[in-house]
Scaffold this motif. Structure first.
Motif, PDB file in Angstrom:
ATOM      1  N   LYS A  98      99.976  27.635  48.507  1.00 38.11           N
ATOM      2  CA  LYS A  98     100.772  28.475  49.430  1.00 38.11           C
ATOM      3  C   LYS A  98      99.985  29.691  49.921  1.00 38.11           C
ATOM      4  CE  LYS A  98     105.415  27.038  48.132  1.00 38.11           C
ATOM      5  NZ  LYS A  98     106.646  27.360  47.415  1.00 38.11           N
ATOM      6  N   GLU A  99      99.223  30.269  49.013  1.00 42.24           N
ATOM      7  CA  GLU A  99      98.389  31.411  49.411  1.00 42.24           C
ATOM      8  C   GLU A  99      97.385  31.007  50.480  1.00 42.24           C
ATOM      9  OE1 GLU A  99      98.480  34.036  45.305  1.00 42.24           O
ATOM     10  OE2 GLU A  99      96.579  33.136  45.986  1.00 42.24           O
ATOM     11  N   SER A 123     105.093  25.088  55.169  1.00 44.06           N
ATOM     12  CA  SER A 123     105.208  26.125  56.224  1.00 44.06           C
ATOM     13  C   SER A 123     106.665  26.428  56.532  1.00 44.06           C
ATOM     14  CB  SER A 123     104.510  25.665  57.500  1.00 44.06           C
ATOM     15  OG  SER A 123     103.149  25.433  57.243  1.00 44.06           O
ATOM     16  N   LEU A 144     108.121  29.231  54.697  1.00 48.44           N
ATOM     17  CA  LEU A 144     107.593  30.592  54.909  1.00 48.44           C
ATOM     18  C   LEU A 144     108.648  31.464  55.575  1.00 48.44           C
ATOM     19  CD1 LEU A 144     104.058  29.720  56.318  1.00 48.44           C
ATOM     20  CD2 LEU A 144     104.487  30.889  54.165  1.00 48.44           C
ATOM     21  N   GLU A 203      99.108  30.525  53.748  1.00 50.18           N
ATOM     22  CA  GLU A 203      99.409  31.802  54.418  1.00 50.18           C
ATOM     23  C   GLU A 203      98.188  32.336  55.147  1.00 50.18           C
ATOM     24  OE1 GLU A 203     100.913  34.211  51.237  1.00 50.18           O
ATOM     25  OE2 GLU A 203     102.681  32.934  51.008  1.00 50.18           O
ATOM     26  N   ASN A 204      97.033  32.310  54.476  1.00 50.96           N
ATOM     27  CA  ASN A 204      95.811  32.789  55.109  1.00 50.96           C
ATOM     28  C   ASN A 204      95.412  31.919  56.296  1.00 50.96           C
ATOM     29  OD1 ASN A 204      95.236  35.081  53.616  1.00 50.96           O
ATOM     30  ND2 ASN A 204      94.461  33.839  51.911  1.00 50.96           N
ATOM     31  N   VAL A 239     101.259  38.311  58.829  1.00 57.63           N
ATOM     32  CA  VAL A 239     101.507  38.206  57.376  1.00 57.63           C
ATOM     33  C   VAL A 239     102.825  37.484  57.142  1.00 57.63           C
ATOM     34  CG1 VAL A 239     101.812  39.471  55.229  1.00 57.63           C
ATOM     35  CG2 VAL A 239     100.243  40.340  56.975  1.00 57.63           C
ATOM     36  N   LEU A 240     102.718  36.340  56.535  1.00 58.47           N
ATOM     37  CA  LEU A 240     103.918  35.574  56.205  1.00 58.47           C
ATOM     38  C   LEU A 240     103.926  35.356  54.697  1.00 58.47           C
ATOM     39  CD1 LEU A 240     103.399  32.941  59.002  1.00 58.47           C
ATOM     40  CD2 LEU A 240     105.161  34.693  59.015  1.00 58.47           C
ATOM     41  N   LYS A 241     105.076  35.463  54.148  1.00 60.14           N
ATOM     42  CA  LYS A 241     105.185  35.267  52.699  1.00 60.14           C
ATOM     43  C   LYS A 241     106.150  34.122  52.421  1.00 60.14           C
ATOM     44  CE  LYS A 241     102.469  38.433  51.063  1.00 60.14           C
ATOM     45  NZ  LYS A 241     101.114  37.847  50.889  1.00 60.14           N
ATOM     46  N   HIS A 242     105.800  33.407  51.392  1.00 57.11           N
ATOM     47  CA  HIS A 242     106.717  32.361  50.984  1.00 57.11           C
ATOM     48  C   HIS A 242     107.920  32.969  50.281  1.00 57.11           C
ATOM     49  CE1 HIS A 242     103.537  29.396  51.750  1.00 57.11           C
ATOM     50  NE2 HIS A 242     104.562  28.569  51.888  1.00 57.11           N
TER      51      HIS A 242
END
Lengths: 176, 304
Positions: free
Chosen positions: A116-117, B40, B43, A120-121, A90-93
């Motif tokens: 961005k979502e 990226s 992130l 992430e996925n 799980v990475l979040k911006h």
């Protein structure tokens, strides 16, 4: 005299507490992130990092300071390989708080958010090998050579993983 | 290919020229790669709590230190082994020291084969004890009563009695040690008799009699082997009737009573058989001019 002193410093063992603390401050975060990119479980990453540093302390006499970093990476990597359960990464911006956000139109912002979502996925769905290399480069800003060293692979292999990672990410983001 | 090279160059943190950048962006594929890569880079993984983890490491190291590592003290381990060995050794010695005991009852003789083929014939109402385990090193036995020995040649053979000790090399001899009376008759070879105050060598065909630690007689005898062994007889030479009766009681399951104590001092020379009580009583009483009656196990002897 100066050179000799320098030489002495580099070959000093991690058994000195100040040196051990220094090694921890320098490397714990990147080692933790490296293992987090792999396993996606921060609690697990905590454990692996703690175990690695405990082992480093216990084997301090055998590990010279300059080898400590790769020793730590090897330890967490091996420990990770022994793990069976992998978690979703799980990475979040970061919340981009920039002054000029109001200037951008809402349509653009929405698209940006969706992108961005999706990213992430898509990263979470990458293979572990591709994701680790990609994130070490992108987030940690590591050069290919450094990544190759950490993962124990060739620079060419890092290049390949990067290309594959990008291709997979693009495919996934644009398909959805 | 050129774009690929440029992409990796850019990913690897090298600065591209304006022209190179444009070249990359010209391809929609690479343009999207650039966008993905840029996005990226912003992130963030969850935060790593450096301090908390450091504390956890210190705690784990501290607790590991506190787990008492039980050091095997080489000395205590050694002492334990020594103690076990000592107990085993003492136990072994104790078991070894346990003697083989032979006891004969009234009217019973026993033929004992000793570990080295020496033979002992134990007369009635006697006790013989020896140690089988140490026999090879020490041919030693203790006797209370009477026994006849046929000793094979070898190390010194000792017979210990309360009244004295008899030591030989290889011979045949009889030892009698009862009621302060100690008689050694040597039939073959030479025996050495140790009394509390003297040492006497008794050659073959000699009879040594000791009473109350005093030598009563030391003279040759014609007998080739003790009568109780050869002919199943008890032999006396000038012995008081008191002793004869005691021997009679040892050889037959009887109790003997006399009407007056005076007759007990009468002296008797001769022998009586172990096979028949009446014959035995006759051979004793006739020369002493005595009479006897037998009822069950009670024998009464009285003057005519």
């Amino acid at each position: 005299m100066e050179r000799k002193k320098h030489f002495m410093d580099t070959s000093e063992s991690v058994c000195s507490e100040t040196i051990y603390n220094k090694v921890y401050n320098e490397h714990s975060k990147s080692v933790w992130r490296f293992i987090y990119f792999k396993c996606g479980d921060s609690a697990r990453a905590d454990d692996l990092v703690q175990d690695a540093f405990i082992k480093l302390w216990q084997n301090c006499a055998k590990v010279p300071v300059e080898k400590a970093r790769s020793y730590l990476y090897t330890l967490v990597n091996n420990a990770f390989l022994n793990e069976i359960a992998h978690h979703k990464v799980v990475l979040k911006h970061r919340e981009t708080v920039t002054g000029n956000t109001d200037n951008q139109n809402p349509q653009y912002l929405l698209e940006e958010k969706q992108f961005k979502e999706k990213l992430e996925n898509a990263i979470a769905n990458l293979s572990e090998a591709q994701r680790t290399a990609f994130l070490l480069n992108r987030i940690e800003g590591k050069k290919y050579r450094e990544i190759a060293e950490i993962l124990g692979i060739s620079v060419k292999a890092v290049e390949k993983r990067m290309s594959q990672a990008l291709a997979n990410l693009r495919k996934e983001i644009e398909n959805i | 290919m050129k774009q690929d090279y440029l992409l990796h160059k850019w990913l690897n943190g090298e600065i591209l020229t304006e022209a190179e950048m444009l070249q990359l962006k010209a391809s929609p594929e690479f343009a999207s790669y650039l966008k993905i890569s840029d996005a990226s880079a912003t992130l963030t993984p969850p935060t790593f709590n450096q301090e908390a983890n450091f504390k956890a490491i210190k705690n784990k190291l501290a607790t590991k230190k506190h787990i008492p590592v039980k050091k095997l003290n080489p000395l205590t381990t050694f002492l334990k082994i020594v103690a076990v060995l000592a107990v085993l050794f003492v136990g072994y010695k104790y078991i070894n020291s346990l003697n083989t005991t032979v006891k004969t009852e009234v009217a019973q003789t026993k033929n004992i084969q000793l570990p080295d083929e020496s033979e002992v014939l134990v007369n009635a109402k006697s006790t013989l004890a020896f140690n089988k385990k140490t026999w090879d090193k020490k041919r030693e036995l203790s006797l209370e009563g009477e026994a006849y020995f046929k000793v094979t040649r070898g190390k010194k053979f000792r017979v210990k009695t309360a009244l004295g000790e008899v030591a030989v090399l290889g011979t045949q001899f009889n030892v009698y040690a009862r009621d302060k009376k100690f008689t050694v008759v040597c039939y073959e070879g030479l025996v050495q008799v140790t009394l509390p105050d003297t040492i006497i060598k008794v050659p073959a065909g000699n009879n040594l009699r000791v009473e109350n630690n005093k030598i009563i007689s030391f003279k040759p005898t014609q007998i080739q082997a003790p009568l109780w062994v050869v002919q199943k007889e008890s032999h006396f030479e000038n012995a008081p009737l008191r002793d004869v009766i005691k021997e009679l009681e040892r050889q037959y399951p009887i109790t003997v009573s006399t009407k007056s104590n005076r007759i007990l001092d009468k002296r008797f020379t001769g022998s009586f058989t172990h096979k028949n009580l009446e014959t035995a009583l006759k051979t004793i009483c006739k020369p002493l001019q005595l009479k006897f009656t037998i009822s069950d196990n009670q024998v009464s002897i009285y003057a005519k």
